[in-house]
Design a protein around this motif. Structure first.
Motif, PDB file in Angstrom:
ATOM      1  N   ALA A  68      10.099  14.604   9.963  1.00  0.00           N
ATOM      2  CA  ALA A  68       8.650  14.579   9.725  1.00  0.00           C
ATOM      3  C   ALA A  68       8.164  13.137   9.601  1.00  0.00           C
ATOM      4  O   ALA A  68       7.103  12.763  10.127  1.00  0.00           O
ATOM      5  CB  ALA A  68       8.316  15.357   8.467  1.00  0.00           C
ATOM      6  N   THR A  69       8.948  12.294   8.923  1.00  0.00           N
ATOM      7  CA  THR A  69       8.605  10.882   8.773  1.00  0.00           C
ATOM      8  C   THR A  69       8.533  10.209  10.140  1.00  0.00           C
ATOM      9  O   THR A  69       7.614   9.433  10.427  1.00  0.00           O
ATOM     10  CB  THR A  69       9.665  10.180   7.904  1.00  0.00           C
ATOM     11  N   LEU A  70       9.527  10.535  10.988  1.00  0.00           N
ATOM     12  CA  LEU A  70       9.556   9.965  12.328  1.00  0.00           C
ATOM     13  C   LEU A  70       8.314  10.385  13.107  1.00  0.00           C
ATOM     14  O   LEU A  70       7.680   9.568  13.797  1.00  0.00           O
ATOM     15  CB  LEU A  70      10.822  10.428  13.047  1.00  0.00           C
ATOM     16  N   LEU A  87       0.835  -1.205   0.000  1.00  0.00           N
ATOM     17  CA  LEU A  87       0.000   0.000   0.000  1.00  0.00           C
ATOM     18  C   LEU A  87       0.873   1.259   0.000  1.00  0.00           C
ATOM     19  O   LEU A  87       0.635   2.208  -0.764  1.00  0.00           O
ATOM     20  CB  LEU A  87      -0.907  -0.007   1.235  1.00  0.00           C
ATOM     21  N   TYR A  88       1.906   1.239   0.854  1.00  0.00           N
ATOM     22  CA  TYR A  88       2.789   2.410   0.961  1.00  0.00           C
ATOM     23  C   TYR A  88       3.522   2.638  -0.360  1.00  0.00           C
ATOM     24  O   TYR A  88       3.630   3.773  -0.843  1.00  0.00           O
ATOM     25  CB  TYR A  88       3.777   2.185   2.118  1.00  0.00           C
ATOM     26  N   ALA A  89       3.998   1.536  -0.957  1.00  0.00           N
ATOM     27  CA  ALA A  89       4.692   1.654  -2.248  1.00  0.00           C
ATOM     28  C   ALA A  89       3.758   2.241  -3.299  1.00  0.00           C
ATOM     29  O   ALA A  89       4.164   3.073  -4.123  1.00  0.00           O
ATOM     30  CB  ALA A  89       5.207   0.283  -2.672  1.00  0.00           C
ATOM     31  N   THR A  90       2.472   1.811  -3.245  1.00  0.00           N
ATOM     32  CA  THR A  90       1.496   2.334  -4.199  1.00  0.00           C
ATOM     33  C   THR A  90       1.279   3.840  -4.003  1.00  0.00           C
ATOM     34  O   THR A  90       1.286   4.614  -4.962  1.00  0.00           O
ATOM     35  CB  THR A  90       0.157   1.596  -4.038  1.00  0.00           C
ATOM     36  N   PHE A  91       1.101   4.224  -2.722  1.00  0.00           N
ATOM     37  CA  PHE A  91       0.988   5.659  -2.392  1.00  0.00           C
ATOM     38  C   PHE A  91       2.125   6.446  -3.041  1.00  0.00           C
ATOM     39  O   PHE A  91       1.928   7.459  -3.689  1.00  0.00           O
ATOM     40  CB  PHE A  91       1.141   5.864  -0.877  1.00  0.00           C
ATOM     41  N   THR A 136      12.231   5.548   6.626  1.00  0.00           N
ATOM     42  CA  THR A 136      13.596   5.998   6.345  1.00  0.00           C
ATOM     43  C   THR A 136      13.997   5.641   4.915  1.00  0.00           C
ATOM     44  O   THR A 136      14.569   6.469   4.187  1.00  0.00           O
ATOM     45  CB  THR A 136      14.577   5.344   7.342  1.00  0.00           C
ATOM     46  N   ALA A 137      13.671   4.407   4.512  1.00  0.00           N
ATOM     47  CA  ALA A 137      13.987   3.990   3.147  1.00  0.00           C
ATOM     48  C   ALA A 137      13.278   4.885   2.144  1.00  0.00           C
ATOM     49  O   ALA A 137      13.879   5.341   1.145  1.00  0.00           O
ATOM     50  CB  ALA A 137      13.584   2.524   2.949  1.00  0.00           C
ATOM     51  N   ALA A 138      11.997   5.183   2.409  1.00  0.00           N
ATOM     52  CA  ALA A 138      11.230   6.022   1.492  1.00  0.00           C
ATOM     53  C   ALA A 138      11.815   7.433   1.428  1.00  0.00           C
ATOM     54  O   ALA A 138      11.931   8.023   0.350  1.00  0.00           O
ATOM     55  CB  ALA A 138       9.768   6.065   1.948  1.00  0.00           C
ATOM     56  N   THR A 139      12.213   7.974   2.605  1.00  0.00           N
ATOM     57  CA  THR A 139      12.784   9.325   2.642  1.00  0.00           C
ATOM     58  C   THR A 139      14.065   9.398   1.801  1.00  0.00           C
ATOM     59  O   THR A 139      14.269  10.335   1.019  1.00  0.00           O
ATOM     60  CB  THR A 139      13.080   9.732   4.097  1.00  0.00           C
ATOM     61  N   TYR A 177       4.624  14.446   1.423  1.00  0.00           N
ATOM     62  CA  TYR A 177       3.677  13.430   0.978  1.00  0.00           C
ATOM     63  C   TYR A 177       4.068  12.052   1.495  1.00  0.00           C
ATOM     64  O   TYR A 177       3.248  11.297   2.026  1.00  0.00           O
ATOM     65  CB  TYR A 177       3.628  13.439  -0.554  1.00  0.00           C
ATOM     66  N   SER A 178       5.353  11.707   1.380  1.00  0.00           N
ATOM     67  CA  SER A 178       5.767  10.355   1.787  1.00  0.00           C
ATOM     68  C   SER A 178       5.652  10.195   3.304  1.00  0.00           C
ATOM     69  O   SER A 178       5.331   9.115   3.794  1.00  0.00           O
ATOM     70  CB  SER A 178       7.192  10.064   1.315  1.00  0.00           C
ATOM     71  N   ALA A 179       5.890  11.295   4.050  1.00  0.00           N
ATOM     72  CA  ALA A 179       5.734  11.220   5.504  1.00  0.00           C
ATOM     73  C   ALA A 179       4.269  11.008   5.870  1.00  0.00           C
ATOM     74  O   ALA A 179       3.933  10.149   6.692  1.00  0.00           O
ATOM     75  CB  ALA A 179       6.271  12.483   6.162  1.00  0.00           C
ATOM     76  N   ALA A 180       3.371  11.777   5.226  1.00  0.00           N
ATOM     77  CA  ALA A 180       1.944  11.669   5.538  1.00  0.00           C
ATOM     78  C   ALA A 180       1.425  10.266   5.253  1.00  0.00           C
ATOM     79  O   ALA A 180       0.654   9.692   6.031  1.00  0.00           O
ATOM     80  CB  ALA A 180       1.166  12.696   4.727  1.00  0.00           C
ATOM     81  N   ALA A 181       1.866   9.674   4.141  1.00  0.00           N
ATOM     82  CA  ALA A 181       1.372   8.350   3.763  1.00  0.00           C
ATOM     83  C   ALA A 181       1.821   7.281   4.751  1.00  0.00           C
ATOM     84  O   ALA A 181       1.204   6.220   4.866  1.00  0.00           O
ATOM     85  CB  ALA A 181       1.866   7.999   2.361  1.00  0.00           C
ATOM     86  N   LEU A 182       2.893   7.559   5.486  1.00  0.00           N
ATOM     87  CA  LEU A 182       3.404   6.552   6.414  1.00  0.00           C
ATOM     88  C   LEU A 182       2.500   6.390   7.639  1.00  0.00           C
ATOM     89  O   LEU A 182       2.472   5.327   8.253  1.00  0.00           O
ATOM     90  CB  LEU A 182       4.825   6.928   6.858  1.00  0.00           C
ATOM     91  N   LEU A 183       1.755   7.440   7.995  1.00  0.00           N
ATOM     92  CA  LEU A 183       1.004   7.401   9.254  1.00  0.00           C
ATOM     93  C   LEU A 183      -0.009   6.251   9.303  1.00  0.00           C
ATOM     94  O   LEU A 183       0.034   5.434  10.233  1.00  0.00           O
ATOM     95  CB  LEU A 183       0.345   8.761   9.503  1.00  0.00           C
ATOM     96  N   PRO A 184      -0.905   6.132   8.310  1.00  0.00           N
ATOM     97  CA  PRO A 184      -1.840   4.995   8.377  1.00  0.00           C
ATOM     98  C   PRO A 184      -1.130   3.645   8.282  1.00  0.00           C
ATOM     99  O   PRO A 184      -1.582   2.667   8.875  1.00  0.00           O
ATOM    100  CB  PRO A 184      -2.771   5.218   7.179  1.00  0.00           C
ATOM    101  N   VAL A 185      -0.009   3.622   7.546  1.00  0.00           N
ATOM    102  CA  VAL A 185       0.737   2.370   7.407  1.00  0.00           C
ATOM    103  C   VAL A 185       1.304   1.939   8.765  1.00  0.00           C
ATOM    104  O   VAL A 185       1.247   0.758   9.141  1.00  0.00           O
ATOM    105  CB  VAL A 185       1.853   2.533   6.349  1.00  0.00           C
ATOM    106  N   ALA A 186       1.813   2.913   9.535  1.00  0.00           N
ATOM    107  CA  ALA A 186       2.342   2.605  10.865  1.00  0.00           C
ATOM    108  C   ALA A 186       1.231   2.069  11.766  1.00  0.00           C
ATOM    109  O   ALA A 186       1.428   1.093  12.499  1.00  0.00           O
ATOM    110  CB  ALA A 186       2.979   3.846  11.475  1.00  0.00           C
ATOM    111  N   ALA A 187       0.057   2.703  11.699  1.00  0.00           N
ATOM    112  CA  ALA A 187      -1.063   2.244  12.526  1.00  0.00           C
ATOM    113  C   ALA A 187      -1.455   0.812  12.148  1.00  0.00           C
ATOM    114  O   ALA A 187      -1.738  -0.032  13.014  1.00  0.00           O
ATOM    115  CB  ALA A 187      -2.249   3.188  12.354  1.00  0.00           C
TER     116      ALA A 187
END
Lengths: 311, 222
Positions: B132-134, B24-28, B99-102, B45-55
């Protein structure tokens, strides 16, 4: 003198949810090292909740639980939906129980073998039968020699050999000073061995039976073991505790009367003592009832004396 | 604790349930980030997309063990510590992924402001993106910890609550994640690199959420 307790419950009550009905209420229970405690009760009376409180899985809603021994818990049904082989899972759990990884792996193999599941060590847990997963659950609890072993119908689903083995292990663990609390619906489970039997009735705990000293029921089969100690050795306490009678037959040679359920534990204790004892003979009870009765009387007297002393 | 973390990490890896959120994250990212776009926008954008993925990762870790197995682990290590290990493994997975995405986004983006007029230094921008990602990984973990066992047990409540929580954490103006992402986007427009100090607030919030969840492990039924 008060023995150091492993765990003490004082006025413990437990309910689920803010306004749920009380599952347990006003439970007082003391668990001493070496105690074997049976908990009885009909379905849904709160036995499992009591065991969860004892295992530290549920906190009391009211009252206090003091003491937290190293604990292991065996649930009644152990669904094997875990992405590991039996040996991998047990190695992980052994490490969680505090063993280092090589020791955990060794203990895993050893316990699987004792319960006749060694051939399943490399089988993925998802492919195990119900009984074999239950053996893994039992092995998990025994890996690291816990101080408190909590068995919630742990025998369910085990084959006959494994059931007997688990009974032997329970006796062995209590002999080594660990406390064991168990629930089982089979009334013959460990007959005559528990130090106390409690029933959960209406959320409260009733003491049904308590042994003053560990006496076996008189109609239980007993085994006579003759052992020779090192020169001028006294019988070590942990061995004397397992036997119901100890008699010095010759200089340095003792005869132990032991309930059949504990005979293996006694032999193990004799051979494992430092320095080790020599086992001379092992046999069934001598077929002279009059003598046995006399012995039993003598024992009862000793018991009475000890009771007076300890009080 | 090391043994618990290792056990939970092995559970997560072996279960392969990490695959859907990672895909899902890769698709985002594939949809929203393209090479040559302004760096700070893409990082936001990449930081925001991580939030639901972390949850979602927290949900996976918290439900990976069947209740009976969880009881065995809980008796051995204490239920609170066992649950803490679940949540920390999920947080570590989300942080690794973020981190990888950043790094990837920093490398492929255009190192300029939104209007492509002002040059922006890649390293400080990447560090700001990482912070921001963190913040988003932490806040997503907090949402996951508060919307799964032991707080919410039935999937019928847990999943909608998780989705709603993740959405609110991204859009509500007081949220550290929202603040961190807004700072990146505004920085991009003004050609300044923001310092998302609010990561610290996210860490505090998350620590409180995790502590609450772990404290409740012995209060709620399995």
């Amino acid at each position: 003198m008060e023995r150091e307790l492993l765990l003490r419950l004082e006025g413990v009550g437990r309910r689920y949810g803010l306004r749920g009905p009380w599952v347990l209420r006003g439970v007082d229970l003391e668990i001493a090292p070496g105690a074997l405690i049976r908990v009885e009760g009909a379905n849904g009376t709160g036995k499992s909740t009591l065991l969860r409180v004892l295992a530290g899985l549920d906190a009391p809603t009211e009252g206090r639980a003091t003491g937290r021994p190293r604990t292991a818990y065996v649930p009644e049904r152990f669904p094997a939906a875990l992405p590991f082989t039996a040996a991998e899972y047990l190695t992980h759990l052994g490490a969680v129980h505090g063993l280092d990884r090589p020791a955990a792996a060794d203990a895993a193999d050893e316990w699987l073998e004792r319960f006749g599941a060694a051939e399943y060590a490399r089988t993925p847990m998802a492919e195990l039968s119900k009984g074999s997963s239950q053996k893994v659950a039992v092995a998990q609890a025994l890996l690291a020699e816990p101080q408190l072993l909590v068995l919630d119908e742990a025998w369910t689903g085990l084959d006959a050999d494994a059931r007997d083995e688990l009974e032997r292990v329970v006796v062995e663990r209590t002999g080594a000073g660990a406390a064991v609390v168990f629930v089982d619906h089979d009334p013959r489970r460990l007959t005559g061995v528990p130090d106390a039997t409690y029933a959960v009735v209406g959320g409260a705990l009733d003491l049904r039976m308590e042994k003053v000293l560990s006496r076996a029921a008189t109609d239980d089969p007993v085994v006579l073991v003759e052992g020779q100690g090192p020169y001028a050795a006294q019988v070590p306490d942990e061995i004397a505790k397992l036997a119901t009678g100890v008699e010095e037959t010759a200089s340095g040679t003792h005869r132990f009367t032991v309930p059949e359920a504990r005979s293996d534990a006694l032999l193990r204790a004799l051979l494992g003592a430092r320095p080790p004892w020599h086992v001379v003979t092992v046999g069934a009870e001598s077929p002279v009832p009059a003598k046995a009765e006399a012995e039993a009387e003598a024992e009862a007297e000793v018991a009475a004396e000890l009771e007076v002393e300890s009080s | 604790m090391t043994a618990l973390l290792r056990y939970q990490a092995a559970l997560l890896l072996r279960s392969q349930r990490w695959l859907p959120p990672v895909i899902l994250y890769a698709t985002f990212l594939a949809i929203g980030v393209q090479s040559g776009q302004p760096i700070l926008d893409s990082l936001g954008y990449s930081a925001a997309a991580l939030l639901p993925v972390a949850a979602w990762l927290v949900r996976i870790c918290a439900t990976n063990e069947p209740p009976a197995a969880r009881s065995c682990t809980g008796a051995a290590a204490g239920p609170g510590r066992a649950h803490l290990a679940c949540v920390l493994v999920a947080l570590a997975a989300a942080t690794l992924l973020g981190t990888a995405a950043t790094l990837f986004v920093t490398v492929i983006s255009d190192w300029t402001s939104t209007d492509h007029q002002t040059r922006i230094a890649a390293l400080p921008a990447g560090i700001a993106g990482l912070l921001a990602t963190l913040a988003c990984a932490l806040l997503g973990t907090a949402v996951g910890a508060l919307t799964n066992w032991p707080l919410l047990r039935s999937p019928g409540r847990a999943v909608p609550a998780l989705l709603l929580g993740a959405l609110l954490a991204l859009v509500v103006s007081g949220s550290p994640a929202h603040a961190a992402i807004t700072a990146l986007v505004e920085g991009s427009q003004r050609a300044t690199i923001p310092v998302p100090v609010l990561s610290l607030a996210a860490a505090l919030l998350t620590a409180a959420a995790i502590a609450l969840a772990c404290a409740l492990t012995t209060r709620r039924s399995a």
